[in-house]
Design a protein around this motif. Structure first.
Motif, PDB file in Angstrom:
ATOM      1  N   GLU A   1       0.839  -1.194   0.000  1.00  0.00           N
ATOM      2  CA  GLU A   1       0.000   0.000   0.000  1.00  0.00           C
ATOM      3  C   GLU A   1       0.876   1.247   0.000  1.00  0.00           C
ATOM      4  O   GLU A   1       1.907   1.285   0.658  1.00  0.00           O
ATOM      5  N   ILE A   2       0.444   2.263  -0.751  1.00  0.00           N
ATOM      6  CA  ILE A   2       1.163   3.530  -0.750  1.00  0.00           C
ATOM      7  C   ILE A   2       0.377   4.552   0.054  1.00  0.00           C
ATOM      8  O   ILE A   2      -0.857   4.529   0.093  1.00  0.00           O
ATOM      9  N   ILE A   3       1.088   5.427   0.713  1.00  0.00           N
ATOM     10  CA  ILE A   3       0.497   6.525   1.475  1.00  0.00           C
ATOM     11  C   ILE A   3       0.646   7.781   0.635  1.00  0.00           C
ATOM     12  O   ILE A   3       1.764   8.131   0.230  1.00  0.00           O
ATOM     13  N   LEU A   4      -0.457   8.443   0.331  1.00  0.00           N
ATOM     14  CA  LEU A   4      -0.382   9.616  -0.547  1.00  0.00           C
ATOM     15  C   LEU A   4      -1.469  10.619  -0.200  1.00  0.00           C
ATOM     16  O   LEU A   4      -2.392  10.322   0.573  1.00  0.00           O
ATOM     17  N   GLY A   5      -1.342  11.822  -0.764  1.00  0.00           N
ATOM     18  CA  GLY A   5      -2.278  12.895  -0.475  1.00  0.00           C
ATOM     19  C   GLY A   5      -3.615  12.709  -1.160  1.00  0.00           C
ATOM     20  O   GLY A   5      -3.679  12.296  -2.323  1.00  0.00           O
ATOM     21  N   ALA A   6      -4.684  13.049  -0.443  1.00  0.00           N
ATOM     22  CA  ALA A   6      -6.028  12.926  -1.006  1.00  0.00           C
ATOM     23  C   ALA A   6      -6.218  13.825  -2.217  1.00  0.00           C
ATOM     24  O   ALA A   6      -7.007  13.528  -3.114  1.00  0.00           O
ATOM     25  N   ASN A   7      -5.487  14.946  -2.263  1.00  0.00           N
ATOM     26  CA  ASN A   7      -5.607  15.894  -3.362  1.00  0.00           C
ATOM     27  C   ASN A   7      -4.467  15.788  -4.370  1.00  0.00           C
ATOM     28  O   ASN A   7      -4.292  16.674  -5.209  1.00  0.00           O
ATOM     29  N   SER A   8      -3.707  14.728  -4.288  1.00  0.00           N
ATOM     30  CA  SER A   8      -2.538  14.588  -5.152  1.00  0.00           C
ATOM     31  C   SER A   8      -2.932  14.190  -6.568  1.00  0.00           C
ATOM     32  O   SER A   8      -3.991  13.598  -6.811  1.00  0.00           O
ATOM     33  N   HIS A   9      -2.060  14.500  -7.504  1.00  0.00           N
ATOM     34  CA  HIS A   9      -2.282  14.154  -8.908  1.00  0.00           C
ATOM     35  C   HIS A   9      -2.351  12.638  -9.085  1.00  0.00           C
ATOM     36  O   HIS A   9      -3.194  12.129  -9.844  1.00  0.00           O
ATOM     37  N   ILE A  10      -1.471  11.909  -8.408  1.00  0.00           N
ATOM     38  CA  ILE A  10      -1.468  10.455  -8.525  1.00  0.00           C
ATOM     39  C   ILE A  10      -2.821   9.885  -8.122  1.00  0.00           C
ATOM     40  O   ILE A  10      -3.341   8.957  -8.755  1.00  0.00           O
ATOM     41  N   ASN A  11      -3.403  10.452  -7.089  1.00  0.00           N
ATOM     42  CA  ASN A  11      -4.681   9.951  -6.596  1.00  0.00           C
ATOM     43  C   ASN A  11      -5.848  10.348  -7.492  1.00  0.00           C
ATOM     44  O   ASN A  11      -6.744   9.544  -7.765  1.00  0.00           O
ATOM     45  N   LEU A  12      -5.846  11.583  -7.975  1.00  0.00           N
ATOM     46  CA  LEU A  12      -7.017  12.126  -8.673  1.00  0.00           C
ATOM     47  C   LEU A  12      -7.004  11.934 -10.181  1.00  0.00           C
ATOM     48  O   LEU A  12      -8.066  11.760 -10.792  1.00  0.00           O
ATOM     49  N   TYR A  13      -5.825  11.983 -10.796  1.00  0.00           N
ATOM     50  CA  TYR A  13      -5.781  12.145 -12.246  1.00  0.00           C
ATOM     51  C   TYR A  13      -4.945  11.115 -13.000  1.00  0.00           C
ATOM     52  O   TYR A  13      -4.472  11.403 -14.098  1.00  0.00           O
ATOM     53  N   GLU A  14      -4.753   9.938 -12.442  1.00  0.00           N
ATOM     54  CA  GLU A  14      -3.990   8.912 -13.154  1.00  0.00           C
ATOM     55  C   GLU A  14      -4.808   7.651 -13.408  1.00  0.00           C
ATOM     56  O   GLU A  14      -4.264   6.562 -13.602  1.00  0.00           O
ATOM     57  N   GLY A  16      -6.469   5.672 -11.605  1.00  0.00           N
ATOM     58  CA  GLY A  16      -6.281   4.526 -10.716  1.00  0.00           C
ATOM     59  C   GLY A  16      -5.140   3.631 -11.133  1.00  0.00           C
ATOM     60  O   GLY A  16      -5.144   2.424 -10.883  1.00  0.00           O
ATOM     61  N   GLY A  17      -4.139   4.213 -11.786  1.00  0.00           N
ATOM     62  CA  GLY A  17      -3.032   3.432 -12.322  1.00  0.00           C
ATOM     63  C   GLY A  17      -2.278   2.633 -11.275  1.00  0.00           C
ATOM     64  O   GLY A  17      -1.788   1.537 -11.566  1.00  0.00           O
ATOM     65  N   TYR A  18      -2.146   3.177 -10.070  1.00  0.00           N
ATOM     66  CA  TYR A  18      -1.413   2.452  -9.022  1.00  0.00           C
ATOM     67  C   TYR A  18      -2.098   1.117  -8.719  1.00  0.00           C
ATOM     68  O   TYR A  18      -1.440   0.125  -8.421  1.00  0.00           O
ATOM     69  N   ALA A  19      -3.440   1.073  -8.797  1.00  0.00           N
ATOM     70  CA  ALA A  19      -4.167  -0.170  -8.560  1.00  0.00           C
ATOM     71  C   ALA A  19      -4.174  -1.055  -9.801  1.00  0.00           C
ATOM     72  O   ALA A  19      -3.899  -2.256  -9.733  1.00  0.00           O
ATOM     73  N   ASN A  20      -4.465  -0.438 -10.966  1.00  0.00           N
ATOM     74  CA  ASN A  20      -4.591  -1.219 -12.194  1.00  0.00           C
ATOM     75  C   ASN A  20      -3.270  -1.825 -12.657  1.00  0.00           C
ATOM     76  O   ASN A  20      -3.233  -2.962 -13.131  1.00  0.00           O
ATOM     77  N   LEU A  21      -2.195  -1.055 -12.550  1.00  0.00           N
ATOM     78  CA  LEU A  21      -0.916  -1.490 -13.111  1.00  0.00           C
ATOM     79  C   LEU A  21       0.032  -2.063 -12.068  1.00  0.00           C
ATOM     80  O   LEU A  21       0.735  -3.034 -12.338  1.00  0.00           O
ATOM     81  N   ALA A  22       0.066  -1.451 -10.891  1.00  0.00           N
ATOM     82  CA  ALA A  22       0.998  -1.908  -9.863  1.00  0.00           C
ATOM     83  C   ALA A  22       0.355  -2.879  -8.877  1.00  0.00           C
ATOM     84  O   ALA A  22       1.058  -3.544  -8.108  1.00  0.00           O
ATOM     85  N   GLY A  23      -0.988  -2.941  -8.871  1.00  0.00           N
ATOM     86  CA  GLY A  23      -1.657  -3.861  -7.967  1.00  0.00           C
ATOM     87  C   GLY A  23      -1.550  -3.484  -6.514  1.00  0.00           C
ATOM     88  O   GLY A  23      -1.526  -4.353  -5.630  1.00  0.00           O
TER      89      GLY A  23
END
Length: 278
Positions: A1-14, A16-23
Motif C-alpha cells: 500500500e502507498i500513502i499519498l495525499g487525497a488531493n494529489s495528482h497520482i490519486n485524482l488524475y492517473e 487509478g493506475g497504481y491499482a490497475n498497473l501496480a496492484g
C-alpha cells in the motif's frame, strides 16, 4: 500500500493506475493548506505486514509542487523529515519515498536551492520536461541504478519502449541547460496575476499567496457570467486558455504561466477576465 495525499495528482488524475498497473492500494491523507501531511497522520496510516486486515505500507508519495493546492512548493526540511521517518524509523520495513516532481524545478527555483538538495530525502523522483521547462514532450524518472533497471523493464512490458528516443533526449538536455533559470520569470508573472485578480475582487486560496507558476481563483459574487461561460468566452474573444471546474462545486479556475506567456499575455489575460466578469 502507498500513502499519498487525497488531493494529489497520482490519486485524482492517473485513472487509478497504481491499482490497475501496480496492484497496490492507497491510504489517502488530507494535506494541510501548505500541501503537507501531519506526522501523526502519516504514522496512523502506516501498517506492518503483521495483520491480515491491513495492506503492508511500502511507500510515501509526495507531490512537489502541489498542483491542486495552487503550485505550493514543499520545503526540503519537510521532505527530509518524511525521509527520516521512512528510512530511519521504518528502515527495517523497507519504506520508500517517491516525489511526483512534475514541476520539481519550479519548486527548487522558488526556494533558490538545487533539486538535488530539495529531493535528498526521497528515493525516487519523476520529472516532467514539457511543463515549465518547455520541451514538446518527455519525462524523466530518477533513482538508484537497480530501481531504474526495474523501471525500464516495467516500461517495456507496458508498451512504453521507444526507438530513436535521442531526439526527445536532446530536447530535454536543451531545456535542462537553458530553461531552468528563467522559471522565476514565470513565478513573477503568476504572482502578478494573483495580485491583480485579488485587487479586482476575485477570491484566491491562501489569501492570494502564490509560490510558483500556478494560480487558482474563483469568480466574485457580482460576476456577469456563470462559471461555465468564462473559459470558452475568454478563448473566443481574447485567445486565452484557462482551466475550470476545480474544487468542490467546480468553482475554481486555474491559470498556469510558462515560457510561452510573456508580460503582454498577462495583460491580455487580466483584460479579458475583468472585462467579461465585471
Amino acid at each position: 500500500e502507498i500513502i499519498l495525499g487525497a488531493n494529489s495528482h497520482i490519486n485524482l488524475y492517473e485513472g487509478g493506475g497504481y491499482a490497475n498497473l501496480a496492484g497496490v492500494s492507497c491510504k489517502q491523507i488530507e494535506e494541510d493548506e501548505n500541501g503537507m501531511f501531519s506526522m501523526e497522520d502519516v504514522r496512523d496510516a502506516f501498517h506492518l505486514d503483521d495483520d491480515d486486515h491491513y495492506a503492508k505500507s511500502t511507500m510515501i508519495c509526495l507531490e512537489n509542487t502541489h498542483n491542486m493546492l495552487g503550485g505550493i512548493a514543499l520545503p526540503s526540511s519537510y521532505i527530509d523529515t518524511i525521509g527520516e521517518l521512512a528510512h530511519d524509523e521504518w528502515k527495517e520495513h523497507g519504506m520508500k519515498v517517491h516525489i511526483d516532481g512534475a514541476r520539481i524545478f519550479n519548486a527548487a527555483a522558488s526556494q533558490n536551492i538545487p533539486p538535488s538538495v530539495l529531493c535528498a530525502g526521497a528515493d525516487s523522483v519523476s520529472i516532467c520536461l514539457s511543463k515549465g521547462l518547455g520541451t514538446p514532450m518527455g519525462s524523466i524518472l530518477v533513482g538508484e541504478t537497480e530501481f531504474i533497471r526495474l523501471a525500464r523493464r516495467a516500461r517495456k512490458r507496458l508498451g512504453g519502449g521507444m526507438r530513436q528516443a535521442g531526439v526527445m533526449a536532446s530536447m530535454g538536455m536543451h531545456a535542462l541547460s537553458n530553461h531552468v533559470d528563467r522559471l522565476t520569470n514565470d513565478h513573477a508573472r503568476a504572482k502578478r496575476l494573483a495580485k491583480e485578480l485579488q485587487n479586482a475582487g476575485f477570491w484566491l486560496p491562501r489569501g492570494g499567496k502564490v509560490d510558483t507558476n500556478v494560480v487558482f481563483f474563483a469568480l466574485p459574487e457580482n460576476c456577469k457570467l456563470k462559471k461555465e461561460e468564462l473559459p470558452p468566452l475568454l478563448y473566443e474573444k481574447y485567445g486565452v486558455k484557462i482551466g475550470g471546474g476545480y474544487s468542490s462545486g467546480g468553482r475554481l479556475f486555474r491559470l498556469v504561466t510558462h515560457m510561452d506567456v510573456d508580460d503582454d499575455g498577462i495583460s491580455a489575460t487580466m483584460e479579458g477576465i475583468t472585462s467579461l466578469c465585471l
